[in-house]
Write a protein that holds these residues in place. Structure first.
Motif, PDB file in Angstrom:
ATOM      1  N   ALA A  57       0.838  -1.204   0.000  1.00 30.05           N
ATOM      2  CA  ALA A  57       0.000   0.000   0.000  1.00 30.05           C
ATOM      3  C   ALA A  57       0.872   1.253   0.000  1.00 30.05           C
ATOM      4  O   ALA A  57       0.570   2.225  -0.710  1.00 30.05           O
ATOM      5  CB  ALA A  57      -0.929  -0.003   1.207  1.00 30.05           C
ATOM      6  N   MET A  58       1.946   1.236   0.763  1.00 32.90           N
ATOM      7  CA  MET A  58       2.843   2.392   0.804  1.00 32.90           C
ATOM      8  C   MET A  58       3.560   2.583  -0.532  1.00 32.90           C
ATOM      9  O   MET A  58       3.722   3.709  -0.998  1.00 32.90           O
ATOM     10  CB  MET A  58       3.869   2.241   1.934  1.00 32.90           C
ATOM     11  CG  MET A  58       3.240   2.262   3.325  1.00 32.90           C
ATOM     12  SD  MET A  58       2.234   3.725   3.634  1.00 32.90           S
ATOM     13  CE  MET A  58       3.463   5.002   3.566  1.00 32.90           C
ATOM     14  N   GLN A  59       3.978   1.495  -1.168  1.00 34.02           N
ATOM     15  CA  GLN A  59       4.627   1.593  -2.474  1.00 34.02           C
ATOM     16  C   GLN A  59       3.674   2.178  -3.511  1.00 34.02           C
ATOM     17  O   GLN A  59       4.072   2.994  -4.339  1.00 34.02           O
ATOM     18  CB  GLN A  59       5.113   0.216  -2.936  1.00 34.02           C
ATOM     19  CG  GLN A  59       6.306  -0.286  -2.166  1.00 34.02           C
ATOM     20  CD  GLN A  59       6.647  -1.731  -2.517  1.00 34.02           C
ATOM     21  OE1 GLN A  59       5.851  -2.467  -3.101  1.00 34.02           O
ATOM     22  NE2 GLN A  59       7.837  -2.143  -2.114  1.00 34.02           N
ATOM     23  N   ARG A  60       2.417   1.772  -3.451  1.00 28.23           N
ATOM     24  CA  ARG A  60       1.422   2.307  -4.390  1.00 28.23           C
ATOM     25  C   ARG A  60       1.233   3.803  -4.181  1.00 28.23           C
ATOM     26  O   ARG A  60       1.086   4.564  -5.138  1.00 28.23           O
ATOM     27  CB  ARG A  60       0.070   1.596  -4.209  1.00 28.23           C
ATOM     28  CG  ARG A  60       0.047   0.229  -4.813  1.00 28.23           C
ATOM     29  CD  ARG A  60      -1.266  -0.446  -4.618  1.00 28.23           C
ATOM     30  NE  ARG A  60      -2.325   0.231  -5.371  1.00 28.23           N
ATOM     31  CZ  ARG A  60      -3.593  -0.142  -5.343  1.00 28.23           C
ATOM     32  NH1 ARG A  60      -3.964  -1.167  -4.612  1.00 28.23           N
ATOM     33  NH2 ARG A  60      -4.495   0.503  -6.033  1.00 28.23           N
ATOM     34  N   THR A  61       1.244   4.247  -2.924  1.00 30.19           N
ATOM     35  CA  THR A  61       1.078   5.661  -2.621  1.00 30.19           C
ATOM     36  C   THR A  61       2.241   6.470  -3.186  1.00 30.19           C
ATOM     37  O   THR A  61       2.044   7.504  -3.820  1.00 30.19           O
ATOM     38  CB  THR A  61       0.991   5.872  -1.092  1.00 30.19           C
ATOM     39  OG1 THR A  61      -0.104   5.107  -0.588  1.00 30.19           O
ATOM     40  CG2 THR A  61       0.798   7.326  -0.744  1.00 30.19           C
ATOM     41  N   ILE A  62       3.455   5.987  -2.980  1.00 36.20           N
ATOM     42  CA  ILE A  62       4.648   6.680  -3.483  1.00 36.20           C
ATOM     43  C   ILE A  62       4.625   6.743  -5.004  1.00 36.20           C
ATOM     44  O   ILE A  62       4.888   7.786  -5.600  1.00 36.20           O
ATOM     45  CB  ILE A  62       5.928   5.989  -2.964  1.00 36.20           C
ATOM     46  CG1 ILE A  62       6.031   6.175  -1.449  1.00 36.20           C
ATOM     47  CG2 ILE A  62       7.163   6.510  -3.676  1.00 36.20           C
ATOM     48  CD1 ILE A  62       7.057   5.296  -0.777  1.00 36.20           C
ATOM     49  N   GLU A  63       4.268   5.626  -5.668  1.00 36.09           N
ATOM     50  CA  GLU A  63       4.214   5.592  -7.135  1.00 36.09           C
ATOM     51  C   GLU A  63       3.147   6.544  -7.669  1.00 36.09           C
ATOM     52  O   GLU A  63       3.351   7.224  -8.668  1.00 36.09           O
ATOM     53  CB  GLU A  63       3.931   4.171  -7.615  1.00 36.09           C
ATOM     54  CG  GLU A  63       5.103   3.235  -7.408  1.00 36.09           C
ATOM     55  CD  GLU A  63       4.728   1.778  -7.633  1.00 36.09           C
ATOM     56  OE1 GLU A  63       3.572   1.488  -8.040  1.00 36.09           O
ATOM     57  OE2 GLU A  63       5.586   0.917  -7.395  1.00 36.09           O
ATOM     58  N   ALA A  64       1.987   6.603  -6.993  1.00 34.45           N
ATOM     59  CA  ALA A  64       0.905   7.489  -7.440  1.00 34.45           C
ATOM     60  C   ALA A  64       1.324   8.947  -7.316  1.00 34.45           C
ATOM     61  O   ALA A  64       1.057   9.760  -8.210  1.00 34.45           O
ATOM     62  CB  ALA A  64      -0.358   7.229  -6.628  1.00 34.45           C
ATOM     63  N   GLU A  65       1.987   9.287  -6.207  1.00 32.69           N
ATOM     64  CA  GLU A  65       2.440  10.668  -6.013  1.00 32.69           C
ATOM     65  C   GLU A  65       3.525  11.034  -7.023  1.00 32.69           C
ATOM     66  O   GLU A  65       3.539  12.133  -7.563  1.00 32.69           O
ATOM     67  CB  GLU A  65       2.941  10.867  -4.594  1.00 32.69           C
ATOM     68  CG  GLU A  65       1.820  10.837  -3.568  1.00 32.69           C
ATOM     69  CD  GLU A  65       2.327  10.851  -2.136  1.00 32.69           C
ATOM     70  OE1 GLU A  65       3.558  10.835  -1.927  1.00 32.69           O
ATOM     71  OE2 GLU A  65       1.485  10.874  -1.235  1.00 32.69           O
ATOM     72  N   ALA A  66       4.442  10.111  -7.299  1.00 32.91           N
ATOM     73  CA  ALA A  66       5.524  10.368  -8.247  1.00 32.91           C
ATOM     74  C   ALA A  66       4.993  10.513  -9.667  1.00 32.91           C
ATOM     75  O   ALA A  66       5.490  11.306 -10.448  1.00 32.91           O
ATOM     76  CB  ALA A  66       6.553   9.244  -8.196  1.00 32.91           C
ATOM     77  N   GLY A  67       3.948   9.749  -9.982  1.00 33.20           N
ATOM     78  CA  GLY A  67       3.379   9.807 -11.324  1.00 33.20           C
ATOM     79  C   GLY A  67       2.425  10.965 -11.519  1.00 33.20           C
ATOM     80  O   GLY A  67       1.974  11.227 -12.626  1.00 33.20           O
ATOM     81  N   GLY A  68       2.092  11.668 -10.467  1.00 34.18           N
ATOM     82  CA  GLY A  68       1.197  12.810 -10.558  1.00 34.18           C
ATOM     83  C   GLY A  68      -0.246  12.431 -10.847  1.00 34.18           C
ATOM     84  O   GLY A  68      -1.042  13.269 -11.238  1.00 34.18           O
ATOM     85  N   ARG A  69      -0.605  11.166 -10.644  1.00 36.84           N
ATOM     86  CA  ARG A  69      -1.985  10.745 -10.892  1.00 36.84           C
ATOM     87  C   ARG A  69      -2.862  11.169  -9.722  1.00 36.84           C
ATOM     88  O   ARG A  69      -2.603  10.822  -8.583  1.00 36.84           O
ATOM     89  CB  ARG A  69      -2.060   9.230 -11.061  1.00 36.84           C
ATOM     90  CG  ARG A  69      -1.361   8.753 -12.309  1.00 36.84           C
ATOM     91  CD  ARG A  69      -1.510   7.280 -12.452  1.00 36.84           C
ATOM     92  NE  ARG A  69      -0.812   6.621 -11.341  1.00 36.84           N
ATOM     93  CZ  ARG A  69      -0.816   5.330 -11.131  1.00 36.84           C
ATOM     94  NH1 ARG A  69      -1.470   4.539 -11.909  1.00 36.84           N
ATOM     95  NH2 ARG A  69      -0.166   4.821 -10.110  1.00 36.84           N
ATOM     96  N   SER A  70      -3.882  11.915  -9.999  1.00 37.92           N
ATOM     97  CA  SER A  70      -4.793  12.328  -8.923  1.00 37.92           C
ATOM     98  C   SER A  70      -6.241  12.076  -9.321  1.00 37.92           C
ATOM     99  O   SER A  70      -7.128  12.797  -8.917  1.00 37.92           O
ATOM    100  CB  SER A  70      -4.579  13.812  -8.604  1.00 37.92           C
ATOM    101  OG  SER A  70      -4.829  14.587  -9.761  1.00 37.92           O
ATOM    102  N   ASP A  71      -6.464  11.065 -10.159  1.00 38.90           N
ATOM    103  CA  ASP A  71      -7.806  10.690 -10.573  1.00 38.90           C
ATOM    104  C   ASP A  71      -8.595  10.273  -9.329  1.00 38.90           C
ATOM    105  O   ASP A  71      -8.272   9.277  -8.682  1.00 38.90           O
ATOM    106  CB  ASP A  71      -7.708   9.553 -11.583  1.00 38.90           C
ATOM    107  CG  ASP A  71      -9.063   9.053 -12.034  1.00 38.90           C
ATOM    108  OD1 ASP A  71     -10.080   9.735 -11.789  1.00 38.90           O
ATOM    109  OD2 ASP A  71      -9.104   7.970 -12.643  1.00 38.90           O
TER     110      ASP A  71
END
Length: 195
Positions: A57-71
């Motif tokens: 879950a933490m890895q997914r959060t970091i990847e989402a923030e790095a990718g700029g996805r805010s859907d």
């Protein structure tokens, strides 16, 4: 530890929503999560559930923030529709009621490893309209299961049975009852009259 999940299995689901995880899955959970806690959530695209630990879950959060996805829809699906569960030392896992409902989980599931998490598919849904690779995988597990039942080898867990579930002494093949056949009164093998 970053140990991935491997393998697949067909498992029964008790009336209370408990699943006896395969030993390999249980061992991976012990290696990955010191508190034996898993998150159960909706898959991003497929009609199944996913089980993952805090590290994933933490890895997914970091990847989402790095990718700029805010859907917003994707974030709600990834983090809002999630329930926690504990895995017992013997590998028994309780599936939260909300997740069973959202995943349309019935009496049996197909578990499929997907690296850092595993997928939970309703077995009937897979067999009726699932992807062809999962239909093949589920069919393989069912054929193996029936073969072991014929040889009287215990296959499934001794978890609490519920309505509609097969018992270990049943073959798993669905049969339709037929009324008794009446005996024939004409001799077999005789040609038609006048021949």
């Amino acid at each position: 530890m970053d140990e991935p999940f491997f393998g697949s299995a067909v498992c029964d689901v008790t009336s209370g929503g408990h699943i006896q995880l395969p030993s390999g899955f249980g061992e991976t959970i012990r290696l990955r999560s010191t508190d034996q806690k898993l998150f159960i959530g909706l898959h991003e695209e497929a009609q199944c559930l996913v089980a993952f630990d805090h590290l994933y879950a933490m890895q997914r959060t970091i990847e989402a923030e790095a990718g700029g996805r805010s859907d917003a829809h994707r974030l709600r699906r990834a983090y809002g529709f999630v329930e926690t569960t504990l895995v017992a030392p013997d590998g028994m896992m309780a599936m939260p009621a909300l997740m069973r409902e959202r995943g349309h989980i019935g009496h049996s599931v197909l578990l499929v490893a997907a690296g850092q998490r595993f997928e939970i598919w309703d077995l009937v849904c897979v067999l009726k309209r699932g992807p062809s690779d999962l239909i093949t995988l589920a069919t393989h597990h069912l054929i193996t299961h029936i073969g072991k039942e014929v040889l009287h080898v215990p296959v499934l867990s001794t978890a609490e049975p519920h309505a509609g579930i097969r018992h270990p002494d049943q073959s798993g093949v669905c049969l339709q009852s037929l009324s008794a056949l009446r005996p024939r009164h004409d001799p077999i093998g005789r040609g038609a009259a006048g021949n």
